[in-house]
Design an enzyme around this catalytic site. Structure first.
Site, PDB file in Angstrom:
ATOM      1  N   TYR A  59      -2.963  59.252 -24.005  1.00 44.13           N
ATOM      2  CA  TYR A  59      -2.246  58.199 -23.282  1.00 44.13           C
ATOM      3  C   TYR A  59      -3.193  57.217 -22.590  1.00 44.13           C
ATOM      4  O   TYR A  59      -2.772  56.151 -22.159  1.00 44.13           O
ATOM      5  CB  TYR A  59      -1.302  58.816 -22.235  1.00 44.13           C
ATOM      6  CG  TYR A  59       0.007  59.280 -22.816  1.00 44.13           C
ATOM      7  CD1 TYR A  59       0.043  60.318 -23.745  1.00 44.13           C
ATOM      8  CD2 TYR A  59       1.218  58.694 -22.441  1.00 44.13           C
ATOM      9  CE1 TYR A  59       1.239  60.750 -24.282  1.00 44.13           C
ATOM     10  CE2 TYR A  59       2.424  59.116 -22.978  1.00 44.13           C
ATOM     11  CZ  TYR A  59       2.433  60.147 -23.897  1.00 44.13           C
ATOM     12  OH  TYR A  59       3.621  60.566 -24.432  1.00 44.13           O
ATOM     13  N   LYS A  74      -4.618  73.262 -28.393  1.00 44.70           N
ATOM     14  CA  LYS A  74      -4.871  73.486 -29.815  1.00 44.70           C
ATOM     15  C   LYS A  74      -6.376  73.678 -29.934  1.00 44.70           C
ATOM     16  O   LYS A  74      -7.087  72.897 -30.567  1.00 44.70           O
ATOM     17  CB  LYS A  74      -4.371  72.249 -30.610  1.00 44.70           C
ATOM     18  CG  LYS A  74      -4.425  72.390 -32.114  1.00 44.70           C
ATOM     19  CD  LYS A  74      -3.351  73.290 -32.705  1.00 44.70           C
ATOM     20  CE  LYS A  74      -3.566  73.446 -34.193  1.00 44.70           C
ATOM     21  NZ  LYS A  74      -2.582  74.345 -34.818  1.00 44.70           N
ATOM     22  N   ASP A  77       1.534  74.700 -31.518  1.00 45.91           N
ATOM     23  CA  ASP A  77       2.508  74.963 -32.594  1.00 45.91           C
ATOM     24  C   ASP A  77       3.231  76.290 -32.358  1.00 45.91           C
ATOM     25  O   ASP A  77       4.451  76.381 -32.477  1.00 45.91           O
ATOM     26  CB  ASP A  77       1.855  74.888 -33.985  1.00 45.91           C
ATOM     27  CG  ASP A  77       0.545  75.662 -34.107  1.00 45.91           C
ATOM     28  OD1 ASP A  77       0.029  76.151 -33.080  1.00 45.91           O
ATOM     29  OD2 ASP A  77       0.030  75.770 -35.237  1.00 45.91           O
ATOM     30  N   ASP A  85       4.314  65.966 -23.343  1.00 46.64           N
ATOM     31  CA  ASP A  85       5.411  65.059 -23.671  1.00 46.64           C
ATOM     32  C   ASP A  85       6.333  65.716 -24.689  1.00 46.64           C
ATOM     33  O   ASP A  85       7.555  65.774 -24.516  1.00 46.64           O
ATOM     34  CB  ASP A  85       4.843  63.747 -24.227  1.00 46.64           C
ATOM     35  CG  ASP A  85       5.936  62.800 -24.665  1.00 46.64           C
ATOM     36  OD1 ASP A  85       6.893  62.609 -23.899  1.00 46.64           O
ATOM     37  OD2 ASP A  85       5.848  62.266 -25.787  1.00 46.64           O
ATOM     38  N   ASP A 134      10.351  67.780 -24.254  1.00 48.91           N
ATOM     39  CA  ASP A 134      11.596  67.427 -24.948  1.00 48.91           C
ATOM     40  C   ASP A 134      12.211  68.690 -25.562  1.00 48.91           C
ATOM     41  O   ASP A 134      13.418  68.911 -25.484  1.00 48.91           O
ATOM     42  CB  ASP A 134      11.330  66.388 -26.062  1.00 48.91           C
ATOM     43  CG  ASP A 134      11.554  64.954 -25.584  1.00 48.91           C
ATOM     44  OD1 ASP A 134      11.475  64.704 -24.365  1.00 48.91           O
ATOM     45  OD2 ASP A 134      11.805  64.070 -26.434  1.00 48.91           O
TER      46      ASP A 134
HETATM   47  C1  IPM Z   1       8.416  60.556 -21.085  1.00 46.05           C
HETATM   48  C2  IPM Z   1       8.551  59.401 -22.035  1.00 46.05           C
HETATM   49  C3  IPM Z   1       7.336  58.506 -21.870  1.00 46.05           C
HETATM   50  C4  IPM Z   1       6.113  59.333 -22.194  1.00 46.05           C
HETATM   51  C5  IPM Z   1       7.349  57.225 -22.700  1.00 46.05           C
HETATM   52  C6  IPM Z   1       8.629  56.441 -22.538  1.00 46.05           C
HETATM   53  C7  IPM Z   1       6.154  56.348 -22.374  1.00 46.05           C
HETATM   54  O1  IPM Z   1       8.684  59.851 -23.341  1.00 46.05           O
HETATM   55  O2  IPM Z   1       8.394  60.316 -19.856  1.00 46.05           O
HETATM   56  O3  IPM Z   1       8.329  61.697 -21.528  1.00 46.05           O
HETATM   57  O4  IPM Z   1       5.721  59.409 -23.365  1.00 46.05           O
HETATM   58  O5  IPM Z   1       5.548  59.893 -21.270  1.00 46.05           O
HETATM   59 MN    MN Z   2       8.779  62.015 -23.511  1.00 45.30          MN
END
Ligand code: IPM
Ligand code: MN
Length: 340
Positions: free
Chosen positions: A131, A182, A215, A239, A243
């Site tokens: 990032y 990793k 993984d 990140d 999710d």
């Molecule tokens: C998150 C989002 C952000 C990230 C994006 C929108 C820049 O996906 O906060 O997880 O990748 O950190």
């Molecule tokens: Mn995200």
């Protein structure tokens, strides 16, 4: 705790303003006094006059006790904003410039979810890795084009993140910390992360440490999420893994996050993990629980532990209620406020 907290509110786009409005309503219902100032930022603002986040606005944001953010981004399929404009120019700029080096994402598996009954926290490094923006093009647009995108890992950045994760693990009943990386392929950055964890571990003899490749962690997250207590990982792995963690613990509608500056050299930023969901915006349909949970994280950071705990307890109780699946945005905000 008493006193009024000065909060910058960036509702943003899509469902962002609706879910932040419910969050502020709930916080006030918990008896905490807020002075709020709204900042009009995000895709709509950019499309109107080209501002992403000016130096002046950022300087003004610095003066607040905390920043509450809804969601940023254009509708899916809207290609009028080049990718990265808002992500790098607004969200990452705030994370980097305000030095919110911890992205804390707690998860509790709601009834019926894969991770039902589990309770774990992901500590994602928030200012480095891929990032950081290292890299660029050579011979762009030619058949010999080169694009590099490096991962920046400093001892300083890794160590402050790892130390935060150890402190957190040490404060929890399970006292377990899992590094996710990793290291078998990323032998430079992985080595730095693993060595840092091993060295800091010597100061925390009661914390059990574990390691999973990213993984494998994706499999465990689905098959045995109960093995996790505190996970520490880099920016990109964090990140992706958060999710997945959101999906297994009841959906992204519940996932909250805190971009923390633990040194308090600037305000921290609190936002739900979900996006702007333009398809349901303005219809009183969005689930505000992720935003409200993020508000509770903000209260904890502001020293309002009692109000934070009460809101978190009500959210957990409400998540068991079938009404949570069908209620409107405003009904959920009212229901949480009413139960406080
Ligand atoms: C998150 C989002 C952000 C990230 C994006 C929108 C820049 O996906 O906060 O997880 O990748 O950190
Ligand atoms: Mn995200």
């Amino acid at each position: 705790m008493s006193g009024t907290h000065n909060i910058a509110v960036i509702g943003g786009d899509g469902i962002g303003p609706e879910v932040t409005a419910e969050t502020i309503k709930v916080i006030r219902a918990a008896g905490v006094q807020l002075n709020t100032k709204e900042f009009d930022l995000g895709a709509a603002r950019y499309q109107r006059d080209g501002e992403v986040l000016s130096d002046d606005t950022l300087a003004e944001l610095r003066g607040f006790d905390a920043i509450l953010l809804g969601a940023i981004g254009p509708a899916i399929g809207d290609t009028s904003i080049p990718p990265g404009t808002l992500e790098r120019g607004l969200l990452l700029r705030m994370r980097f410039d305000l030095d919110t080096y911890i992205n804390l994402r707690p998860f509790f598996g709601v009834p019926g979810s894969i991770a039902e009954g589990c309770d774990f926290v992901v500590i994602r490094e928030n200012t480095e890795g891929t990032y950081a923006g290292e890299g660029g093009f050579l011979r762009k647009g030619t058949p010999h084009e080169v694009a590099t995108q490096g991962s920046v890992n400093t001892r300083f950045g890794v160590e402050r993140c790892v130390r935060f994760a150890f402190e957190l693990a040490n404060s929890r009943p399970a006292k377990k910390l899992t590094l996710v990386h990793k290291t078998n392929v990323l032998t430079f950055s992985g080595d730095l992360w693993q060595r840092t964890v091993n060295e800091v571990a010597a100061e925390y003899p009661s914390v059990a440490i574990d390691y999973n490749h990213i993984d494998a962690a994706c499999i465990y997250m689905v098959e045995q999420p109960g093995r996790y207590d505190v996970i520490v990982t880099d920016n990109l792995f964090g990140d992706i893994l958060t999710d997945l963690a959101g999906a297994v613990s009841g959906g992204i509608g519940f996932a909250s996050s805190a971009n923390l500056n633990p040194d308090r050299t600037g305000p921290s930023v609190f936002e739900p993990v979900h996006g702007a969901a333009h398809d349901i915006a303005g219809q009183n349909k969005a689930n505000p629980l992720a935003a409200i949970s993020s508000g509770a994280l903000m209260l904890r950071h502001l020293g309002e532990d009692d109000a934070a705990s009460r809101i978190e307890a009500v959210i957990r109780e409400f998540a068991q209620d079938p009404a949570a699946q069908t209620a409107s945005t405003i009904e959920i905000g009212d229901a949480i406020s009413g139960r406080l």
